[in-house]
Enzyme design. Structure first.
Site, PDB file in Angstrom:
ATOM      1  N   ASP A 118       0.843  -1.191   0.000  1.00 24.45           N
ATOM      2  CA  ASP A 118       0.000   0.000   0.000  1.00 24.45           C
ATOM      3  C   ASP A 118       0.888   1.254   0.000  1.00 24.45           C
ATOM      4  O   ASP A 118       1.789   1.380  -0.817  1.00 24.45           O
ATOM      5  CB  ASP A 118      -0.952  -0.063   1.200  1.00 24.45           C
ATOM      6  CG  ASP A 118      -1.948   1.080   1.265  1.00 24.45           C
ATOM      7  OD1 ASP A 118      -2.913   1.082   0.485  1.00 24.45           O
ATOM      8  OD2 ASP A 118      -1.756   1.983   2.093  1.00 24.45           O
ATOM      9  N   TYR A 225      -1.454  11.412   2.561  1.00 22.72           N
ATOM     10  CA  TYR A 225      -2.320  11.701   1.410  1.00 22.72           C
ATOM     11  C   TYR A 225      -2.257  13.180   1.039  1.00 22.72           C
ATOM     12  O   TYR A 225      -2.213  13.533  -0.145  1.00 22.72           O
ATOM     13  CB  TYR A 225      -3.772  11.331   1.741  1.00 22.72           C
ATOM     14  CG  TYR A 225      -4.037   9.848   1.806  1.00 22.72           C
ATOM     15  CD1 TYR A 225      -4.382   9.135   0.659  1.00 22.72           C
ATOM     16  CD2 TYR A 225      -3.955   9.160   3.007  1.00 22.72           C
ATOM     17  CE1 TYR A 225      -4.632   7.772   0.709  1.00 22.72           C
ATOM     18  CE2 TYR A 225      -4.206   7.800   3.064  1.00 22.72           C
ATOM     19  CZ  TYR A 225      -4.548   7.107   1.916  1.00 22.72           C
ATOM     20  OH  TYR A 225      -4.789   5.764   1.975  1.00 22.72           O
ATOM     21  N   HIS A 279      -7.148  -6.154  -1.471  1.00 21.44           N
ATOM     22  CA  HIS A 279      -6.050  -5.206  -1.237  1.00 21.44           C
ATOM     23  C   HIS A 279      -5.158  -5.669  -0.098  1.00 21.44           C
ATOM     24  O   HIS A 279      -3.949  -5.414  -0.098  1.00 21.44           O
ATOM     25  CB  HIS A 279      -6.644  -3.834  -0.908  1.00 21.44           C
ATOM     26  CG  HIS A 279      -5.620  -2.784  -0.641  1.00 21.44           C
ATOM     27  ND1 HIS A 279      -4.853  -2.207  -1.637  1.00 21.44           N
ATOM     28  CD2 HIS A 279      -5.212  -2.195   0.520  1.00 21.44           C
ATOM     29  CE1 HIS A 279      -4.036  -1.318  -1.115  1.00 21.44           C
ATOM     30  NE2 HIS A 279      -4.221  -1.281   0.193  1.00 21.44           N
TER      31      HIS A 279
END
Length: 299
Positions: A118, A225, A279
């Site tokens: 990730d 982010y 994921h």
């Protein structure tokens, strides 16, 4: 440097792994680290993603250390008990990759294997592209190269829809309040709903909530982010080290085409698909992931 050596039972491993938890003072900040495996084993740094911490690799620690790998698994900046610098600029990819190199320097790893999932995968791609002389082998789990994400979204509107949450994370303060509400109920449910049944137990989620509740952690995690600036592929060096991409095809957030686009930036890479995994591939298909990592990293 503080140190805490414990015998920790590692799920899905026939043995008990000895894991140490030193606090490592790097030139720029302090990182909480999990260490395991033989001191003279193959140097291997292992990077978690959002919203995990070192514990996200609990199913890999036993098998990888038994295969002779020396594992260093940091809680990356902003996470769990590691330092959480103020400001979005502290979480740019260049800074995150510098943490990896500083950590390797601390351990005396002139060259090392790098494994990541990730968000940790984005950091690993960036590190391998800009410091190829340090990376022996690179293993990426469900994480696109930063340079392919922007162009891919423009060509695939379905990926833009999957990534809509990234825009929500840009809002100041509100995402923190929402994600922390009701004992982090949103994140707990997100992990349960986007993984295979049994991949995360109630006890596992309690460990995550404890990490998310550390002072400043949620803001630090979201700042990854907020700091992301997507580069263009032609401005980023190609990935020279041998690369293995492990990809769960049932990823809720990332389309398989991102793996193929990332592979195109590698000089020597291949993809191994895990058709039933999501994921959270290292949790969903731990046995297959462990076997693939051992074979690749020991080669």
């Amino acid at each position: 440097m503080g140190r805490d050596d414990r015998e920790v039972a590692v799920p899905d491993s026939p043995t008990t792994a000895a894991i140490a938890f030193p606090s490592i003072a790097l030139p720029s900040l302090r990182l909480n680290v999990a260490e395991a495996g033989p001191i003279d084993g193959l140097p291997t740094l292992v990077l978690h993603g959002f919203p995990e911490f070192w514990y996200g690799w609990r199913r890999q620690i036993g098998p990888l250390t038994e295969a002779g790998l020396r594992l260093v698994l940091p809680d990356q900046r902003g996470y769990n008990r590691s330092d959480k610098p103020d400001g979005i600029a502290a979480y740019h990819l260049d800074r995150l990759a510098a943490d990896v190199i500083e950590l390797a320097d601390h351990y005396g790893f002139a060259r090392f294997r790098l494994v990541a999932h990730d968000w940790g995968g984005l950091v690993a791609w960036w590190t391998a592209a800009h410091h190829p002389e340090r990376i022996e082998r690179l293993a990426i789990l469900n994480a696109p190269h930063p340079a392919v994400f922007g162009p891919y979204i423009l060509r695939h509107p379905t990926q833009m829809l999957r990534s809509a949450y990234v825009g929500l994370f840009q809002i100041p303060r509100l995402p923190e309040r929402r994600l922390m509400a009701d004992g982090c109920a949103v994140l707990r449910q997100a992990l349960l709903k986007t993984s295979r049944p049994g991949s995360f137990t109630g006890a596992d989620l309690d460990r995550y909530v404890e990490a998310w509740a550390q002072p400043g952690a949620m803001t630090g995690m979201l700042n990854w982010y907020r700091a992301l600036r997507l580069p263009r592929a032609r401005s980023v060096p190609r990935v020279k080290p041998p690369t293995l991409i492990l990809w769960g095809r049932r990823d809720h957030a990332l389309e398989p085409g991102l793996a193929e686009a990332s592979l195109a930036l590698c000089d020597a890479g291949r993809i191994q698909w895990l058709p039933e995994a999501t994921h959270w591939v290292q949790h969903d298909a731990a046995e297959a992931v462990n076997a693939a990592l051992v074979a690749f990293l020991r080669a």
